[in-house]
Design a protein around this motif. Structure first.
Motif, PDB file in Angstrom:
ATOM      1  N   THR A 189       0.831  -1.206   0.000  1.00  0.00           N
ATOM      2  CA  THR A 189       0.000   0.000   0.000  1.00  0.00           C
ATOM      3  C   THR A 189       0.871   1.263   0.000  1.00  0.00           C
TER       4      THR A 189
ATOM      5  N   HIS B  78       1.380   5.719  -4.878  1.00  0.00           N
ATOM      6  CA  HIS B  78       0.483   6.811  -5.253  1.00  0.00           C
ATOM      7  C   HIS B  78      -0.780   6.872  -4.398  1.00  0.00           C
ATOM      8  N   GLY B  79      -0.788   6.126  -3.313  1.00  0.00           N
ATOM      9  CA  GLY B  79      -1.923   6.196  -2.392  1.00  0.00           C
ATOM     10  C   GLY B  79      -3.238   5.734  -2.986  1.00  0.00           C
ATOM     11  N   ASP B  80      -3.186   4.838  -3.978  1.00  0.00           N
ATOM     12  CA  ASP B  80      -4.442   4.459  -4.628  1.00  0.00           C
ATOM     13  C   ASP B  80      -4.693   2.953  -4.664  1.00  0.00           C
ATOM     14  N   LEU B  81      -3.995   2.212  -3.811  1.00  0.00           N
ATOM     15  CA  LEU B  81      -4.268   0.768  -3.759  1.00  0.00           C
ATOM     16  C   LEU B  81      -3.884   0.203  -2.403  1.00  0.00           C
TER      17      LEU B  81
ATOM     18  N   ALA C 129      -4.783  -4.047  -8.781  1.00  0.00           N
ATOM     19  CA  ALA C 129      -3.767  -3.581  -7.824  1.00  0.00           C
ATOM     20  C   ALA C 129      -2.431  -4.247  -8.139  1.00  0.00           C
TER      21      ALA C 129
ATOM     22  N   SER D 288       3.685   7.758  -0.316  1.00  0.00           N
ATOM     23  CA  SER D 288       3.002   8.235  -1.510  1.00  0.00           C
ATOM     24  C   SER D 288       3.811   9.354  -2.173  1.00  0.00           C
TER      25      SER D 288
END
Ligand SMILES: Cc1ncc(COP(=O)(O)O)c(C=O)c1O
Length: 407
Positions: free
Chosen positions: A207, A213-216, A246, A338
């Motif tokens: 994560t 990128h803080g998106d998964l 992911a 991130s």
């Protein structure tokens, strides 16, 4: 200046993509199938039996809880970066840790853990949810803490949230035949390869930096074949699989990992030095400062100090809480790794479930803040942080909330 340059940069870009040329594509395909057509039952039965035994690459993946080619690409790439024989991905970092603890039970019901650990990991170990007996020990006391039924030693280095470093080789030596699990989330394989220091399992909350990128949400463990088989069996039974999209994003994230880590680390060094000189800062916890690395592990165990910083402000909870409301560019949020910088209050958030007395012993004070340095211009970050500190100091005191008040 620490250098992270190595052939890991090339491996990060190309690992897990060896067959793209034959496929005639430039980026890996994403396979979202939940099930796979079975035209030959006896061949499928062979695949199923092999998957049930923990094999990874079979003629037919059968069902997405058993195997997925997109996730497998990410696993192959991550294993290469960690110098591991194999890797197994899960739905989150906590799912990986749970699977490792469950898989270890076959060798005994006792686990030794070195604090500090991420609050969720600490809570998992103290919650009684898993049928395990847990002993918390100092890194120097592992040999004494191990028993005949000890099946795993768990540690984090750098540790969340204090950035404390643990000498992996020393713990491995003390643990003897007991496997050592290193949560290397803060370091990434770019800065630290725990298997080279004798660890048996390297865990990442994917994560964080791996996705970047803080998106998964995701987790992964790099290890040897035997443990990879054990862990895949647990994954099939518990179902904590990584979603293929992911898996794709993580595989893509690895390509820029060295660049992101190097750049964020450069900014973190600047911020750590400036924070250390700030009159409102009581102390800075950062492996790139002499006090943050008493055993001189940066250079020996880690290629660089990384981009996570913790610092304690004068004025305790009140000033710390105000700083996170005063930042404008940094995001006040948990998580880390991130592209954007994040700031959070460990005692109130990530480590809130840790017993307050243990928190105090570990140095997770009410005035401690943790920063994950991202890719913004370092001078902008400093200006934001410095301004937030100044504004927080000049505002009137507020009583801390009940859950953080000193006894
Ligand atoms: C060091 C460390 N390990 C494990 C985890 C758990 O990972 P996840 O949130 O992906 O379940 C975290 C989460 O913050 C972490 O910081």
């Amino acid at each position: 200046m620490w250098s992270t340059v190595s052939n890991l940069e090339s491996d990060s870009v190309h690992a897990g993509r060896e067959d793209l040329r034959d496929l005639g594509v430039h980026v890996p395909p994403i396979d979202l199938s939940t099930t796979y057509p079975i035209h030959d039952l006896s061949l499928a039965t062979q695949s199923l039996d092999a998957l049930a035994e923990g094999d990874a690459d079979t003629a037919n993946p059968i069902y997405a809880r058993l195997s997925n080619p997109t996730v497998r690409r990410f696993e192959t790439a991550l294993a290469e970066l960690e110098g591991a024989a194999d890797a197994v991905a899960f739905s989150s970092g906590m799912a990986v840790l749970t699977a490792c603890l469950l898989a270890a039970r076959a060798d005994g019901g006792h686990v030794v853990a070195v604090r500090p650990l991420y609050g969720g990991t600490d809570h998992l170990l103290t919650s009684g949810l898993l049928p395990l007996d847990v002993t918390f020990a100092e890194a120097e006391g592992i040999a004494a803490a191990c028993r005949p039924d000890t099946s795993l030693v768990i540690l984090e280095t750098p540790a969340n949230p204090t950035l404390a470093l643990v000498d992996i080789e020393d713990v491995v030596r003390q643990a003897g035949s007991v496997p050592v699990l290193v949560d290397s989330t803060f370091a990434t394989p770019i800065l630290q390869r725990p298997l080279e220091h004798g660890a048996r399992l390297v865990v990442h909350s994917a994560t964080k930096f791996l996705g970047g990128h803080g998106d998964l949400m995701g987790g992964v463990v790099a290890t040897d074949e035997e443990w990879a088989h054990r862990l895949r069996k647990v994954r099939i039974l518990t179902g904590a699989v990584l979603y293929p999209l992911a898996g794709y994003l993580l595989h893509r994230g690895l390509q820029t990992l060295p660049v992101r880590v190097e750049r964020a680390q450069r900014s973190a060094q600047l911020l750590a030095r400036r924070l250390a000189d700030h009159p409102a800062v009581k102390g800075v916890l950062y492996p790139g400062l002499a006090a943050g690395d008493p055993q001189r592990l940066v250079g020996r165990q880690m290629k660089g100090p990384g981009s996570m910083i913790a610092f304690e402000v004068e004025g305790g909870y009140d000033v710390a809480a105000r700083i996170v409301t005063e930042v404008r560019m940094l995001t006040p949020a948990v998580s880390l790794g991130s592209v954007d910088s994040l700031i959070e209050h460990p005692a109130g958030l990530t480590h809130r479930t840790v017993d307050p007395e243990i928190r105090r012993q570990l140095g997770i004070t009410d005035g401690l803040l943790r920063i994950s340095v991202g890719l913004e211009a370092p001078e902008d970050l400093w200006s934001d942080l410095n301004g937030a500190i100044e504004r927080a100091r000049n505002r009137p005191n507020e009583a801390p909330p009940r859950h953080l008040r000193s006894a």
